[in-house]
Design a protein around this motif. Structure first.
Motif: not given
Lengths: 430, 430
Positions: A115, A394-397, A401, B330, B350, B354-355, B360, B364
């Motif tokens: 994350v 905030l960043g998810c892959d 996620l 986003e 974001f 995928h976020t 959050g 997150g």
């Protein structure tokens, strides 16, 4: 006569609380008046600002003369003697050098799940600086408000300063010139705060309003908070001097007088472990007051709000200091570094016998806009951070996620926010 | 139907400003009511708090049952299923891990003249956390408010939560337990804010009050500001999704719905470079809404406050985003890192497909208490710094005081503060 307390007295706690909770300002309820002024400026814009300014400041402005022209600024600034220019330039440069070190750094990282998390700082776009007119119109305050904004990277700084009877201290315009402030309006009071917060045809609105002012200005800032950011609600200035046997009574007395001469509820308190020093300082204050030009204000402030408190130890002094949470705390003691960790609530702390508070007002480099009225319990002095704001990143892959999804969807369901859960579930490959 | 705008339309600017300035909350003028409640609590203490609580919350509290007992907290927390406990614990641990990185460092140094200068950070002593009751009573918000305070080192955290009809969501008490909050009062509204700010016989006063609430709570916070610190005046929640051709329309639609389901003026805006995507997302929102439990709130929010804006480029999208200054932004685009620097005003950003914003809100790790109503222009989300304050440190020795004295005394004279000048001159050996 200032009040005298001794922490060993049986009624000490009661009298200390009285001192702590004593009002130093007439609490004017100007809520309705200010609300009406703000509504008027929102409705009629420049017309309202001009009317109110000509009425309250007894001046003769028109919409096209609200702004002080570049020519007028240059002429006023040029009229100030070079020694003053040099002093203000020194102050500016030292304030700048110190505040540059306050500039925050972004911090963006990736955690063990993959994350991306972080904090990014950006400057506020446009800031309004309120500078009082009349007696408390200080060029040093122009620097203390403008320089942190410049260091933060604020692109537009608009200054307002009332000019009662059309008059302005040229040193104010010189300080603005030195600080690089070029947009200046000759307006004050609640109407100036309203114009900055909501904008008019000739004054573009800003994002944040800072600077001290009277009850109308303070109330206007409280009312526009949310529409714009504000710095704080400033109260009367104050100093707490903690002195031990190593203190020079004449120097301590001078510092107590320097604070009292602000008038308008300013408070000077001495806390000392030495009964003898308490007596000598009291006598010294009287002696020095007699020599001071404009002694009436300082004498009245010292008599009405001054206090001398004797305590058994420096530890006890620190406990009282934390309850008082003073704007300025001077440690006029042999080992200031030793007591420093014990003083938790203070706007600024001045170390040792050779650091009079006044040096911090002008050229120390730190900011002189500090929390008053016990607000150092929760507030800080003005600084670069006041002109910037943090954005979370905030960043998810897909993998991170997925790792977080179960907990997130569970909480969404507990909170009955099914759409929240769905926005996560819909992204999972199952 | 949400409004549809295209930046190429001739009336775009006018309609965009309408969108920007549209009110999403009934502006209730509760100033006088709140002022009366605060005055009553200051005068009558617990008696007033109990009366007002029993009246507004239809409950039956007495001064000795204002606090929720340790037993009651333990029983409620134990009644919550383990899956929920585990999810909240995960959220807690991630929020903690992220916020620890926000802890500021002291910075004290000596400059070339020998002046000691610095910034020291200390925690606020006591903080009050307001947790809404009823519909918007979220355990995640307990964590988001309490954890940064704990990380900051706040010694005392007092939580208030209204219990309409005597009812409370046990997950709220579980979240408090997980966060280590043990002092909880079953009160709400302006009376709770007043009790925290001024104290009563059974509730000790705090130094700062944080947390969201209705118009009464927001107004009370505005009125007690100065007596205590406050975080911000919270408004309706909002999201801005920027999408390009790479976005998945179903995912974007889910995110718009997640925001709209907060109701109470919540706003979802899509800005996209793709006219086709705009149409598909609009249809997807309708399709998904029909499948959502409690779809009425989300549908109403989307119809009343939703907006879809088509633009010519992502640069143009960023310009609009900065004018909107949304709580959540986003970046549902192919290269979110590329656009990131252009988005200057946002509570949180974001990154990528995928976020979803909801991640959050919960797990997150970043804070979900963020600036609303365009206040991201000047304000930041809640963090560790909100529970600490800076003290300036200044120290001169004889030599550095002497070096600075001329400039300082010159400015003191310009400001007609002769006592200030004297407090410096008296220390010089001449």
């Amino acid at each position: 006569m200032p009040i005298r307390l001794d922490s060993a007295d049986p009624d000490f706690e009661q009298r200390f609380v009285q001192l702590l909770e004593g009002k130093r300002e007439a609490s004017q309820d100007v809520n309705d008046t200010v609300a009406a002024i703000i509504a008027d400026v929102r409705r009629r814009g420049d017309v309202a600002v001009v009317e109110l300014t000509n009425k309250f400041d007894r001046s003769h402005v028109a919409p096209d003369t609200l702004a002080i022209s570049a020519d007028e600024i240059a002429r006023a600034a040029a009229s100030v003697p070079d020694t003053i220019r040099a002093a203000l330039q020194t102050a500016h440069d030292r304030i700048w050098a110190h505040h540059v070190k306050q500039k925050p750094e972004d911090h963006i990282y990736t955690d063990h799940l993959g994350v991306t998390l972080g904090t990014r700082w950006t400057p506020v776009d446009a800031v309004g600086i309120y500078v009082p007119g009349g007696l408390a119109s200080y060029p040093s305050s122009v620097l203390m408000n403008a320089v942190p904004a410049q260091v933060a990277g604020v692109a537009r700084i608009a200054m307002v300063v009332p000019t009662p009877n059309g008059e302005i201290n040229p040193a104010i315009l010189l300080a603005a010139q030195i600080a690089g402030v070029t947009e200046i309006y000759r307006i004050g009071g609640a109407q100036a705060v309203a114009a900055l917060a909501y904008g008019t045809a000739s004054i573009a609105r800003v994002d944040k309003v800072v600077g001290p002012g009277n009850a109308y200005v303070a109330t206007a800032k409280r009312q526009v908070f949310g529409q714009v950011g504000i710095d704080m609600i400033a109260g009367p200035s104050e100093v707490l001097v903690i002195a031990d046997g190593s203190a020079n009574p004449a120097w301590v007395a001078a510092d107590l007088i320097a604070q009292a001469e602000h008038g308008a509820g300013a408070q000077s308190i001495l806390v000392t472990t030495e009964k003898g020093l308490a007596d000598t300082v009291a006598a010294e204050v009287d002696r020095q007051l007699a020599l001071l030009p404009k002694q009436e204000i300082a004498r009245q402030g010292w008599d009405e709000f001054g206090a001398i408190i004797t305590v058994a130890s420096l530890d006890e002094a620190a406990l009282l200091a934390n309850r008082i949470a003073s704007e300025h705390v001077e440690l006029a003691i042999n080992d200031p570094q030793g007591l420093l960790p014990a003083i938790r609530h203070a706007g600024a702390i001045f170390l040792g016998h050779h650091t009079p508070e006044a040096i911090g007002d002008y050229v120390g480099g730190s900011n002189h806009v500090l929390p008053t009225a016990r607000s150092a319990r929760f507030a800080s002095g003005l600084g670069v951070l006041d002109f910037m704001k943090r954005t979370s990143i905030l960043g998810c892959d897909p993998s991170s996620l997925s790792a977080l999804s179960e907990a997130a969807v569970t909480i969404a369901e507990v909170e009955a926010l099914h759409g929240h859960g769905q926005s996560i579930s819909i992204r999972l490959n199952r």
